[in-house]
Design a protein around this motif. Sequence first.
Motif, PDB file in Angstrom:
ATOM      1  N   HIS A 121     -61.486 -18.002  -9.222  1.00 56.69           N
ATOM      2  CA  HIS A 121     -60.793 -17.213  -8.189  1.00 56.69           C
ATOM      3  C   HIS A 121     -60.355 -15.843  -8.742  1.00 56.69           C
ATOM      4  CE1 HIS A 121     -58.083 -16.641  -4.738  1.00 56.69           C
ATOM      5  NE2 HIS A 121     -57.186 -16.219  -5.599  1.00 56.69           N
ATOM      6  N   HIS A 125     -61.063 -11.850  -7.537  1.00 51.24           N
ATOM      7  CA  HIS A 125     -60.151 -10.702  -7.403  1.00 51.24           C
ATOM      8  C   HIS A 125     -60.616  -9.545  -8.297  1.00 51.24           C
ATOM      9  CE1 HIS A 125     -57.023 -12.101  -4.739  1.00 51.24           C
ATOM     10  NE2 HIS A 125     -56.767 -13.179  -5.460  1.00 51.24           N
ATOM     11  N   GLY A 146     -49.882 -13.858  -6.355  1.00 51.87           N
ATOM     12  CA  GLY A 146     -48.773 -14.798  -6.283  1.00 51.87           C
ATOM     13  C   GLY A 146     -48.630 -15.620  -7.558  1.00 51.87           C
ATOM     14  N   GLY A 172     -45.996 -11.341  -7.490  1.00 46.12           N
ATOM     15  CA  GLY A 172     -45.967 -11.865  -6.118  1.00 46.12           C
ATOM     16  C   GLY A 172     -44.926 -12.966  -5.981  1.00 46.12           C
ATOM     17  N   ASP A 176     -41.777 -13.149  -3.483  1.00 44.55           N
ATOM     18  CA  ASP A 176     -41.536 -14.312  -2.608  1.00 44.55           C
ATOM     19  C   ASP A 176     -40.126 -14.869  -2.821  1.00 44.55           C
ATOM     20  OD1 ASP A 176     -44.052 -14.099  -1.494  1.00 44.55           O
ATOM     21  OD2 ASP A 176     -44.981 -15.451  -2.935  1.00 44.55           O
ATOM     22  N   GLY A 189     -43.832 -10.989   0.159  1.00 43.07           N
ATOM     23  CA  GLY A 189     -44.242  -9.639  -0.232  1.00 43.07           C
ATOM     24  C   GLY A 189     -44.165  -8.626   0.903  1.00 43.07           C
ATOM     25  N   GLU A 193     -41.433  -5.541   1.330  1.00 44.10           N
ATOM     26  CA  GLU A 193     -41.934  -4.158   1.422  1.00 44.10           C
ATOM     27  C   GLU A 193     -41.430  -3.489   2.710  1.00 44.10           C
ATOM     28  OE1 GLU A 193     -46.217  -3.566   1.585  1.00 44.10           O
ATOM     29  OE2 GLU A 193     -45.979  -1.440   1.155  1.00 44.10           O
ATOM     30  N   GLY A 280     -53.070 -10.037  -4.167  1.00 44.47           N
ATOM     31  CA  GLY A 280     -52.250  -9.849  -2.967  1.00 44.47           C
ATOM     32  C   GLY A 280     -51.234  -8.729  -3.073  1.00 44.47           C
ATOM     33  N   SER A 283     -51.678  -4.929  -2.121  1.00 45.18           N
ATOM     34  CA  SER A 283     -51.569  -4.360  -0.769  1.00 45.18           C
ATOM     35  C   SER A 283     -50.238  -3.629  -0.566  1.00 45.18           C
ATOM     36  CB  SER A 283     -51.773  -5.434   0.309  1.00 45.18           C
ATOM     37  OG  SER A 283     -51.048  -6.583   0.011  1.00 45.18           O
ATOM     38  N   ASN A 284     -49.346  -3.685  -1.547  1.00 42.22           N
ATOM     39  CA  ASN A 284     -48.046  -3.009  -1.448  1.00 42.22           C
ATOM     40  C   ASN A 284     -48.218  -1.489  -1.642  1.00 42.22           C
ATOM     41  OD1 ASN A 284     -45.519  -1.824  -2.657  1.00 42.22           O
ATOM     42  ND2 ASN A 284     -44.753  -3.836  -2.077  1.00 42.22           N
ATOM     43  N   ASP A 312     -56.194 -13.244  -0.490  1.00 44.13           N
ATOM     44  CA  ASP A 312     -57.304 -14.174  -0.695  1.00 44.13           C
ATOM     45  C   ASP A 312     -58.344 -14.099   0.428  1.00 44.13           C
ATOM     46  OD1 ASP A 312     -56.157 -14.874  -3.019  1.00 44.13           O
ATOM     47  OD2 ASP A 312     -55.317 -16.773  -2.302  1.00 44.13           O
TER      48      ASP A 312
HETATM   49  O1  KG4 Z   1     -53.886 -12.871  -4.068  1.00 43.14           O
HETATM   50  P1  KG4 Z   1     -53.019 -13.627  -3.140  1.00 43.14           P
HETATM   51  O2  KG4 Z   1     -53.357 -13.595  -1.663  1.00 43.14           O
HETATM   52  O3  KG4 Z   1     -52.932 -15.135  -3.538  1.00 43.14           O
HETATM   53  C1  KG4 Z   1     -52.894 -15.552  -4.864  1.00 43.14           C
HETATM   54  O4  KG4 Z   1     -53.996 -15.718  -5.454  1.00 43.14           O
HETATM   55  O5  KG4 Z   1     -51.764 -15.676  -5.374  1.00 43.14           O
HETATM   56  O6  KG4 Z   1     -51.511 -13.089  -3.368  1.00 43.14           O
HETATM   57  C2  KG4 Z   1     -50.450 -13.587  -2.630  1.00 43.14           C
HETATM   58  C3  KG4 Z   1     -49.192 -12.916  -3.150  1.00 43.14           C
HETATM   59  C4  KG4 Z   1     -47.915 -13.486  -2.521  1.00 43.14           C
HETATM   60  O7  KG4 Z   1     -46.980 -13.715  -3.556  1.00 43.14           O
HETATM   61  C5  KG4 Z   1     -47.467 -12.372  -1.587  1.00 43.14           C
HETATM   62  O8  KG4 Z   1     -46.063 -12.331  -1.376  1.00 43.14           O
HETATM   63  C6  KG4 Z   1     -47.944 -11.150  -2.341  1.00 43.14           C
HETATM   64  O9  KG4 Z   1     -49.217 -11.518  -2.840  1.00 43.14           O
HETATM   65  N1  KG4 Z   1     -48.074 -10.005  -1.440  1.00 43.14           N
HETATM   66  C7  KG4 Z   1     -47.332  -8.876  -1.559  1.00 43.14           C
HETATM   67  C8  KG4 Z   1     -47.677  -8.063  -0.459  1.00 43.14           C
HETATM   68  N2  KG4 Z   1     -48.634  -8.709   0.288  1.00 43.14           N
HETATM   69  C9  KG4 Z   1     -48.860  -9.898  -0.340  1.00 43.14           C
HETATM   70  N3  KG4 Z   1     -46.415  -8.514  -2.470  1.00 43.14           N
HETATM   71  C10 KG4 Z   1     -45.827  -7.296  -2.318  1.00 43.14           C
HETATM   72  N4  KG4 Z   1     -46.092  -6.464  -1.280  1.00 43.14           N
HETATM   73  C11 KG4 Z   1     -47.005  -6.802  -0.337  1.00 43.14           C
HETATM   74  N5  KG4 Z   1     -47.259  -5.979   0.672  1.00 43.14           N
END
Ligand code: KG4
Length: 365
Positions: A121, A125, A146, A172, A176, A189, A193, A280, A283-284, A312
């Motif tokens: 995975h 990424h 995350g 992440g 959370d 996240g 934001e 994830g 995207s911030n 993801d």
């Molecule tokens: O990559 P992902 O979709 O799943 C994993 O492989 O972990 O990342 C999810 C993480 C979550 O902790 C979520 O809160 C964070 O990415 N996330 C963000 C934002 N969008 C998603 N953290 C900060 N700002 C954001 N806009």
Amino acid sequence: MRAMSKPLTILGIETSCDETAAAVLRYEDGCATLLSDVIRTQLAEHAPYLGVVPEIAARAHAELADLTVAAAMNASGLSYADLDGVAATAGPGLIGGVLVGLMTGKAIAQAAGKPFIPVNHLEGHALSPRLSQDCPFPYLLLLVSGGHCQFLDVRGLGDYRRLGSTIDDAVGEAFDKVAKLLSLGFPGGPAVEAMARSGNPQAHDFPRPLLSRPGLDMSFAGLKTAVARAAANAGTDVEKADICASFQAAICDVLAEKTGRALESFDAGTGDKRLVVAGGVASNKAIRAALETAAQAQDARLIAPPLRHCTDNAAMIALAGAEHLAAGLGDADGLVSGARPRWPLDEASAKADPVFGAGRRGAKA
Ligand code: KG4
Ligand code: ZN
């Protein structure tokens, strides 16, 4: 100059956390074209618990996997016979979900007589910017999701060297937890934001752990504890917004400083310096802006996937599968691959120095 290669059409499947996703991708001469890209999120199922519940995720994946794959195949206009291979996430992630996607992928590959490619995975990424942009190797990767927060030197396909990582929480995860402390809902996240936009980033002087220590390791647990103390006295939206803005500013400072340091010593070969941010948290917008500034200061170009491919998705899994197959790395062995809850991208470093996120089940990152 991209290498010429036979076109490959790959079905990708992703089920490692709380997204059930399937995508069909055509890969030709090093370029990817998405024929379909379906993502079914389980946010509503997990929201009441303010976090991803592994049992609920596994059950939802089991219910959605076939439907999601069928939707992706329909949208692509192709049949299984048209595929050159099937790729699915084999780890790291929540084991119940990983097993569902892996078994689904293997069954389709076996029934259709196609090669099966188990995909890490994190490699998905790592390669995700290559879905839509010219992003040749090597590049410096900041993977922020995350479960992970690490700098990797991406020298080529399958050649990943860990340069530094968090020694406790992932970024992440910290977002959370802050959202949970402030009752902002799930996922944290985007909620933090959004709240930070109206807050004062100087309202709280939160710690920037390991900022002044040499090297590229990071730590976010202390920051989270400081936020917890401030959150105990925060009742109004204004107070919450100030905490979110100050927390996000601390994260931006740490990531920007460490990224600058990583870029300074990064060996880009004869080409330009490239900084890729993926996962994830990529995207911030505030974090992207801080990284953009850090990259410019080192004459490097920041490359980030579009928002849809930061979180993801199965398109990045299909791409990783296609790149492996094109490089002759995917073969019949894929069918005997197992699901791996932990699977570091740089296994040598993780084994040699398992302090970083080591747990009962082995090195995490
Ligand atoms: O990559 P992902 O979709 O799943 C994993 O492989 O972990 O990342 C999810 C993480 C979550 O902790 C979520 O809160 C964070 O990415 N996330 C963000 C934002 N969008 C998603 N953290 C900060 N700002 C954001 N806009
Ligand atoms: Zn992820």
